[in-house]
Design a protein around this motif. Structure first.
Motif, PDB file in Angstrom:
ATOM      1  N   PHE A 111      35.302  64.792  49.453  1.00 28.87           N
ATOM      2  CA  PHE A 111      34.889  63.392  49.355  1.00 28.87           C
ATOM      3  C   PHE A 111      34.507  62.835  50.726  1.00 28.87           C
ATOM      4  N   GLU A 112      35.294  63.170  51.743  1.00 25.76           N
ATOM      5  CA  GLU A 112      34.980  62.703  53.094  1.00 25.76           C
ATOM      6  C   GLU A 112      33.673  63.321  53.589  1.00 25.76           C
ATOM      7  N   ALA A 113      33.445  64.579  53.263  1.00 23.89           N
ATOM      8  CA  ALA A 113      32.205  65.238  53.682  1.00 23.89           C
ATOM      9  C   ALA A 113      30.986  64.575  53.033  1.00 23.89           C
ATOM     10  N   VAL A 114      31.108  64.237  51.764  1.00 22.13           N
ATOM     11  CA  VAL A 114      29.997  63.573  51.070  1.00 22.13           C
ATOM     12  C   VAL A 114      29.755  62.178  51.655  1.00 22.13           C
TER      13      VAL A 114
ATOM     14  N   PRO B 110      27.120  66.630  36.132  1.00 20.34           N
ATOM     15  CA  PRO B 110      25.881  67.415  36.139  1.00 20.34           C
ATOM     16  C   PRO B 110      25.874  68.470  37.250  1.00 20.34           C
ATOM     17  N   PRO B 111      24.920  69.409  37.183  1.00 19.30           N
ATOM     18  CA  PRO B 111      24.812  70.417  38.244  1.00 19.30           C
ATOM     19  C   PRO B 111      24.614  69.757  39.606  1.00 19.30           C
ATOM     20  N   ALA B 112      25.112  70.397  40.622  1.00 15.48           N
ATOM     21  CA  ALA B 112      25.038  69.835  41.977  1.00 15.48           C
ATOM     22  C   ALA B 112      23.607  69.524  42.397  1.00 15.48           C
ATOM     23  N   ALA B 113      22.670  70.413  42.080  1.00  8.40           N
ATOM     24  CA  ALA B 113      21.285  70.202  42.498  1.00  8.40           C
ATOM     25  C   ALA B 113      20.693  68.953  41.863  1.00  8.40           C
ATOM     26  N   ASP B 114      21.018  68.704  40.597  1.00 10.41           N
ATOM     27  CA  ASP B 114      20.499  67.522  39.917  1.00 10.41           C
ATOM     28  C   ASP B 114      21.099  66.245  40.493  1.00 10.41           C
ATOM     29  N   THR B 115      22.398  66.252  40.713  1.00 12.13           N
ATOM     30  CA  THR B 115      23.056  65.080  41.291  1.00 12.13           C
ATOM     31  C   THR B 115      22.528  64.795  42.686  1.00 12.13           C
ATOM     32  N   SER B 116      22.354  65.839  43.471  1.00 11.23           N
ATOM     33  CA  SER B 116      21.853  65.678  44.830  1.00 11.23           C
ATOM     34  C   SER B 116      20.444  65.096  44.837  1.00 11.23           C
ATOM     35  N   SER B 117      19.578  65.627  43.995  1.00 10.25           N
ATOM     36  CA  SER B 117      18.202  65.138  43.939  1.00 10.25           C
ATOM     37  C   SER B 117      18.159  63.665  43.564  1.00 10.25           C
ATOM     38  N   TYR B 118      18.936  63.295  42.556  1.00 11.64           N
ATOM     39  CA  TYR B 118      18.934  61.915  42.067  1.00 11.64           C
ATOM     40  C   TYR B 118      19.390  60.946  43.157  1.00 11.64           C
ATOM     41  N   HIS B 119      20.496  61.240  43.793  1.00  9.04           N
ATOM     42  CA  HIS B 119      21.073  60.288  44.747  1.00  9.04           C
ATOM     43  C   HIS B 119      20.364  60.322  46.100  1.00  9.04           C
ATOM     44  N   THR B 120      19.875  61.482  46.521  1.00  5.25           N
ATOM     45  CA  THR B 120      19.098  61.531  47.766  1.00  5.25           C
ATOM     46  C   THR B 120      17.826  60.712  47.617  1.00  5.25           C
ATOM     47  N   ASN B 121      17.128  60.881  46.508  1.00  2.22           N
ATOM     48  CA  ASN B 121      15.905  60.112  46.280  1.00  2.22           C
ATOM     49  C   ASN B 121      16.199  58.620  46.192  1.00  2.22           C
TER      50      ASN B 121
ATOM     51  N   ASP C 105      14.779  45.671  54.725  1.00  3.62           N
ATOM     52  CA  ASP C 105      15.584  45.041  55.772  1.00  3.62           C
ATOM     53  C   ASP C 105      17.078  45.340  55.630  1.00  3.62           C
ATOM     54  N   GLU C 106      17.425  46.190  54.707  1.00  5.68           N
ATOM     55  CA  GLU C 106      18.827  46.515  54.480  1.00  5.68           C
ATOM     56  C   GLU C 106      19.377  47.354  55.633  1.00  5.68           C
ATOM     57  N   THR C 107      20.630  47.143  55.984  1.00  8.10           N
ATOM     58  CA  THR C 107      21.235  47.936  57.049  1.00  8.10           C
ATOM     59  C   THR C 107      21.592  49.325  56.529  1.00  8.10           C
ATOM     60  N   PRO C 108      21.678  50.315  57.408  1.00 10.03           N
ATOM     61  CA  PRO C 108      22.108  51.648  56.969  1.00 10.03           C
ATOM     62  C   PRO C 108      23.480  51.622  56.311  1.00 10.03           C
ATOM     63  N   GLN C 109      24.361  50.766  56.820  1.00 10.25           N
ATOM     64  CA  GLN C 109      25.705  50.685  56.263  1.00 10.25           C
ATOM     65  C   GLN C 109      25.665  50.193  54.814  1.00 10.25           C
TER      66      GLN C 109
ATOM     67  N   ILE D  31      26.016  51.138  48.947  1.00  9.60           N
ATOM     68  CA  ILE D  31      25.465  51.078  47.591  1.00  9.60           C
ATOM     69  C   ILE D  31      25.390  52.479  46.983  1.00  9.60           C
ATOM     70  N   ALA D  32      24.883  53.431  47.758  1.00  8.39           N
ATOM     71  CA  ALA D  32      24.738  54.799  47.254  1.00  8.39           C
ATOM     72  C   ALA D  32      26.093  55.399  46.887  1.00  8.39           C
ATOM     73  N   LEU D  33      27.075  55.212  47.749  1.00 13.37           N
ATOM     74  CA  LEU D  33      28.392  55.799  47.502  1.00 13.37           C
ATOM     75  C   LEU D  33      29.110  55.123  46.335  1.00 13.37           C
ATOM     76  N   SER D  34      28.814  53.834  46.111  1.00 12.74           N
ATOM     77  CA  SER D  34      29.449  53.148  44.986  1.00 12.74           C
ATOM     78  C   SER D  34      29.018  53.725  43.659  1.00 12.74           C
ATOM     79  N   GLN D  35      27.859  54.379  43.647  1.00 12.23           N
ATOM     80  CA  GLN D  35      27.380  55.025  42.418  1.00 12.23           C
ATOM     81  C   GLN D  35      27.700  56.515  42.397  1.00 12.23           C
ATOM     82  N   LEU D  36      27.668  57.147  43.572  1.00 16.28           N
ATOM     83  CA  LEU D  36      27.858  58.589  43.624  1.00 16.28           C
ATOM     84  C   LEU D  36      29.318  58.997  43.459  1.00 16.28           C
TER      85      LEU D  36
END
Length: 212
Positions: A97-100, A170-181, A192-196, A201-206
């Motif tokens: 989890f920390e690595a992700v 789901p398979p790791a590749a599918d999850t990765s593609s969805y959330h990376t995109n 104008d959103e900050t990286p933080q 937002i991304a982690l709240s869903q992933l």
């Protein structure tokens, strides 16, 4: 053949190789500058060649895939540290989890730090996908092959699945593609959103999707 002739031929070959390497580096550096300044749609290979001080045929000789390949070669070095960090986390057995979380934060930082290049990359990938569909054979000029954007997260998700920390589906590749995109697309939808905030937002869903 006389020894001096052999040495002369070797010197010419080395000189030609050095000139070719310098030309390639100049074209790639010019591409980074032009894409960052003009974006994907307004950039032509001719513009990049002119900025590099070479002819357009020379640019295509080095990068036969044209704009797509050039964009890939520009962005690939930015992704390499993410790949190295994922490998290091797995080797060190960092909590999955920390690595992700660390990877998502790093990707958000990268996308925002190089926002114009990221915008260009997303458009280029979309065009390539619309043109040829999914890559079916290894193609060294295909931007999706050159830039392994989803690979670091895929590796981390597979690591977490093997450790029984993450769900198997789901398979790791599918999850990765969805959330990376999704992270990269926020460069467009929230310029104008900050990286933080992007990472949050991304982690709240992933993260809820991973937790067993």
């Amino acid at each position: 053949m006389a020894p001096s002739a052999g040495r002369s031929d070797d010197a010419r070959l080395r000189g030609a190789a050095t000139k070719r390497a310098r030309s390639r580096a100049a074209i790639q550096a010019a591409a980074a500058e032009v894409f960052a300044a003009r974006g994907w749609l307004a950039t032509r290979v001719e513009d990049i060649a002119r900025a590099a001080g070479v002819s357009t045929p020379t640019a295509y000789n080095h990068f036969p895939g044209g704009k797509q390949q050039l964009m890939g070669e520009v962005y690939r070095p930015l992704v390499d540290p993410l790949l190295s960090a994922a490998d290091a986390a797995i080797r060190s057995r960092v909590d999955p989890f920390e690595a992700v979380r660390a990877h998502v934060s790093a990707l958000a930082q990268l996308a925002r730090r190089h926002q114009r290049l990221t915008e260009a990359l997303v458009i280029a990938v979309g065009e390539q996908t619309a043109k040829v569909g999914r890559p079916t054979v290894p193609d060294p000029s295909d931007i999706r092959i050159i830039v392994p954007l989803t690979a670091p997260l895929t590796q981390l998700l597979e690591y977490g699945q093997l450790a029984r920390a993450f769900r198997d589906y789901p398979p790791a590749a599918d999850t990765s593609s969805y959330h990376t995109n999704a992270i990269l697309l926020r460069v467009f939808s929230r310029p104008d959103e900050t990286p933080q905030d992007t990472a949050r937002i991304a982690l709240s869903q992933l993260i809820p999707a991973l937790d067993r």
